[in-house]
Write a protein that holds these residues in place. Structure first.
Motif, PDB file in Angstrom:
ATOM      1  N   TRP A  17       0.887  -1.363   0.054  1.00 37.24           N
ATOM      2  CA  TRP A  17      -0.038   0.212   0.099  1.00 37.24           C
ATOM      3  C   TRP A  17       0.767   1.407   0.014  1.00 37.24           C
ATOM      4  N   MET A  18       2.007   1.283   0.685  1.00 42.19           N
ATOM      5  CA  MET A  18       2.985   2.476   0.622  1.00 42.19           C
ATOM      6  C   MET A  18       3.341   2.823  -0.874  1.00 42.19           C
ATOM      7  N   ARG A  19       3.438   1.547  -1.717  1.00 41.90           N
ATOM      8  CA  ARG A  19       4.159   1.569  -3.090  1.00 41.90           C
ATOM      9  C   ARG A  19       2.627   2.117  -3.967  1.00 41.90           C
ATOM     10  N   VAL A  20       1.385   1.563  -3.536  1.00 43.89           N
ATOM     11  CA  VAL A  20       0.375   2.227  -4.335  1.00 43.89           C
ATOM     12  C   VAL A  20       0.162   3.670  -4.013  1.00 43.89           C
ATOM     13  N   GLN A  21       0.190   3.900  -2.742  1.00 43.02           N
ATOM     14  CA  GLN A  21       0.199   5.384  -2.555  1.00 43.02           C
ATOM     15  C   GLN A  21       1.215   6.202  -3.125  1.00 43.02           C
ATOM     16  N   ARG A  22       2.431   5.857  -3.276  1.00 45.53           N
ATOM     17  CA  ARG A  22       3.587   6.534  -4.021  1.00 45.53           C
ATOM     18  C   ARG A  22       3.078   6.489  -5.445  1.00 45.53           C
ATOM     19  N   CYS A 103      -5.090  -7.777  11.816  1.00 39.39           N
ATOM     20  CA  CYS A 103      -4.431  -7.246  10.492  1.00 39.39           C
ATOM     21  C   CYS A 103      -4.910  -6.979   9.298  1.00 39.39           C
ATOM     22  N   LYS A 104      -5.893  -8.022   8.907  1.00 37.57           N
ATOM     23  CA  LYS A 104      -6.766  -8.123   7.728  1.00 37.57           C
ATOM     24  C   LYS A 104      -7.714  -6.770   7.870  1.00 37.57           C
ATOM     25  N   HIS A 105      -8.470  -6.673   9.186  1.00 38.79           N
ATOM     26  CA  HIS A 105      -9.213  -5.651   9.468  1.00 38.79           C
ATOM     27  C   HIS A 105      -8.377  -4.204   9.392  1.00 38.79           C
ATOM     28  N   PHE A 106      -7.330  -4.265   9.873  1.00 40.40           N
ATOM     29  CA  PHE A 106      -6.447  -2.965   9.854  1.00 40.40           C
ATOM     30  C   PHE A 106      -6.253  -2.561   8.271  1.00 40.40           C
ATOM     31  N   ILE A 107      -5.759  -3.465   7.488  1.00 41.01           N
ATOM     32  CA  ILE A 107      -5.703  -3.178   6.159  1.00 41.01           C
ATOM     33  C   ILE A 107      -6.828  -2.892   5.309  1.00 41.01           C
ATOM     34  N   GLY A 108      -8.127  -3.482   5.528  1.00 41.30           N
ATOM     35  CA  GLY A 108      -9.188  -3.018   4.895  1.00 41.30           C
ATOM     36  C   GLY A 108      -9.825  -1.522   5.299  1.00 41.30           C
ATOM     37  N   SER A 109      -9.981  -1.523   6.677  1.00 44.31           N
ATOM     38  CA  SER A 109     -10.646  -0.503   7.122  1.00 44.31           C
ATOM     39  C   SER A 109      -9.676   0.766   7.247  1.00 44.31           C
ATOM     40  N   TYR A 110      -8.400   0.507   7.933  1.00 46.11           N
ATOM     41  CA  TYR A 110      -7.528   1.815   7.977  1.00 46.11           C
ATOM     42  C   TYR A 110      -6.641   2.333   6.854  1.00 46.11           C
ATOM     43  N   VAL A 111      -6.267   1.121   5.863  1.00 41.81           N
ATOM     44  CA  VAL A 111      -5.411   1.561   4.806  1.00 41.81           C
ATOM     45  C   VAL A 111      -6.009   1.652   3.477  1.00 41.81           C
ATOM     46  N   GLY A 112      -6.461   0.374   3.118  1.00 38.19           N
ATOM     47  CA  GLY A 112      -7.317   0.536   1.817  1.00 38.19           C
ATOM     48  C   GLY A 112      -8.229   1.404   1.548  1.00 38.19           C
ATOM     49  N   ARG A 116      -8.264   5.025  -0.646  1.00 38.67           N
ATOM     50  CA  ARG A 116      -9.306   5.110  -1.831  1.00 38.67           C
ATOM     51  C   ARG A 116     -10.043   6.542  -1.503  1.00 38.67           C
ATOM     52  N   MET A 117     -10.276   6.653  -0.288  1.00 36.99           N
ATOM     53  CA  MET A 117     -10.981   8.135   0.218  1.00 36.99           C
ATOM     54  C   MET A 117     -10.236   9.282  -0.058  1.00 36.99           C
ATOM     55  N   ARG A 118      -8.739   9.149  -0.066  1.00 36.28           N
ATOM     56  CA  ARG A 118      -8.084  10.421  -0.244  1.00 36.28           C
ATOM     57  C   ARG A 118      -7.509  10.703  -1.928  1.00 36.28           C
ATOM     58  N   LEU A 119      -8.289   9.673  -2.666  1.00 34.32           N
ATOM     59  CA  LEU A 119      -7.871  10.066  -4.124  1.00 34.32           C
ATOM     60  C   LEU A 119      -8.919  10.865  -4.766  1.00 34.32           C
ATOM     61  N   ASN A 120      -8.606  11.938  -5.836  1.00 34.54           N
ATOM     62  CA  ASN A 120      -9.324  12.538  -6.488  1.00 34.54           C
ATOM     63  C   ASN A 120     -10.106  11.793  -7.303  1.00 34.54           C
ATOM     64  N   LEU A 121     -10.743  10.881  -7.041  1.00 41.83           N
ATOM     65  CA  LEU A 121     -11.692   9.711  -7.910  1.00 41.83           C
ATOM     66  C   LEU A 121     -12.863   9.694  -6.942  1.00 41.83           C
ATOM     67  N   ASN A 187      -6.183  -7.307  -0.527  1.00 40.99           N
ATOM     68  CA  ASN A 187      -5.613  -6.327  -1.101  1.00 40.99           C
ATOM     69  C   ASN A 187      -6.026  -5.838  -2.507  1.00 40.99           C
ATOM     70  N   GLU A 188      -6.292  -7.009  -3.375  1.00 42.98           N
ATOM     71  CA  GLU A 188      -6.825  -6.621  -4.678  1.00 42.98           C
ATOM     72  C   GLU A 188      -8.346  -6.134  -4.466  1.00 42.98           C
ATOM     73  N   THR A 189      -9.177  -6.359  -3.611  1.00 39.50           N
ATOM     74  CA  THR A 189     -10.419  -5.783  -3.341  1.00 39.50           C
ATOM     75  C   THR A 189     -10.382  -4.365  -3.153  1.00 39.50           C
ATOM     76  N   TYR A 190      -9.379  -4.019  -2.266  1.00 41.24           N
ATOM     77  CA  TYR A 190      -9.441  -2.385  -1.860  1.00 41.24           C
ATOM     78  C   TYR A 190      -8.570  -1.626  -3.044  1.00 41.24           C
ATOM     79  N   ALA A 191      -7.790  -2.289  -3.928  1.00 38.36           N
ATOM     80  CA  ALA A 191      -6.976  -1.805  -4.755  1.00 38.36           C
ATOM     81  C   ALA A 191      -7.773  -1.689  -6.125  1.00 38.36           C
ATOM     82  N   HIS A 192      -8.654  -2.293  -6.282  1.00 36.55           N
ATOM     83  CA  HIS A 192      -9.607  -2.529  -7.553  1.00 36.55           C
ATOM     84  C   HIS A 192     -10.138  -0.854  -7.695  1.00 36.55           C
ATOM     85  N   GLY A 193     -10.029  -0.568  -9.041  1.00 40.88           N
ATOM     86  CA  GLY A 193     -10.624   0.633  -9.421  1.00 40.88           C
ATOM     87  C   GLY A 193      -9.402   1.957  -9.534  1.00 40.88           C
TER      88      GLY A 193
END
Length: 208
Positions: A17-22, A103-112, A116-121, A187-193
């Motif tokens: 996710w750090m690389r996705v954000q970059r 950790c799965k909960h954290f990745i989904g709710s706190y990271v993924g 998504r919410m911080r993107l201009n999409l 990870n694929e679910t939250y990165a989709h789109g």
């Protein structure tokens, strides 16, 4: 309890996710200092520290610092910080029977989802797809006090793996849907789109 199963997968997911954000910052989908939410987690004794990135820096409204503590009976998600003038320390946000599930909960709710919410999409909110559906298949809910004795609260547990459970202070069946995913699916679910995300290599996971 000393079972840190899931730590390597969590570390790999956070790095992904750090690389996705970059990628999002370099592609103009977000401002770098707003989308870079966390640095890589590290162990400090029985506590897993999750350092803030620039996107969670302290401002006039305050700040939050997250960590995961091995309590000996379960893993707890802890939060310290400041909300305007109020300072709080080591507040328990959730209890989980396994680090892997927390950790799965954290990745989904706190990271993924937060990324998504911080993107201009106008990306759909992933977590809403499971809202008001009750627990995921194989999960059962039980109304009982949480480990601090607070009630009403709800324990959700895996019917065939009772050691996998989590407590919430309100109905939260949607979390169980995330826990039923493999690490790759999560990870694929939250990165989709996210445009161009297929160019960000996905790491290997223990459950592939």
């Amino acid at each position: 309890m000393d079972d840190w199963t899931g730590l390597a997968d969590f570390h790999s997911s956070m790095d992904y996710w750090m690389r996705v954000q970059r990628h999002c910052a370099e592609s103009g989908l977000a401002v770098a200092d707003e989308v870079a939410l966390y640095d890589l987690p590290y162990l400090d004794g029985q506590r897993l520290m999750i350092p803030n990135g620039p996107g969670r820096a302290e401002d006039s409204d305050g700040f939050r610092q997250d960590s995961i503590l091995n309590d000996g009976k379960w893993f707890t998600l802890r939060e310290s910080g400041r909300s305007r003038a109020d300072v709080y320390a080591d507040v328990v946000e959730a209890w989980f029977g396994t680090l892997n599930d927390l950790c799965k909960h954290f990745i989904g709710s706190y990271v993924g989802e937060s990324t998504r919410m911080r993107l201009n999409l106008n990306l759909p909110i992933v977590n809403l797809r499971w809202l008001d559906r009750g627990p995921a298949p194989g999960w059962i809910e039980s109304n009982e006090p949480n480990p601090n004795g607070f009630e009403p609260a709800t324990r959700y547990f895996k019917e065939d793996e009772p050691g996998r459970f989590y407590f919430t202070d309100a109905g939260d069946g949607e979390t169980s849907f995330r826990l039923n995913m493999t690490w790759r699916e999560l990870n694929e679910t939250y990165a989709h789109g996210i445009p161009g995300v297929e160019g960000v290599p996905m790491p290997s996971f223990s459950d592939d």
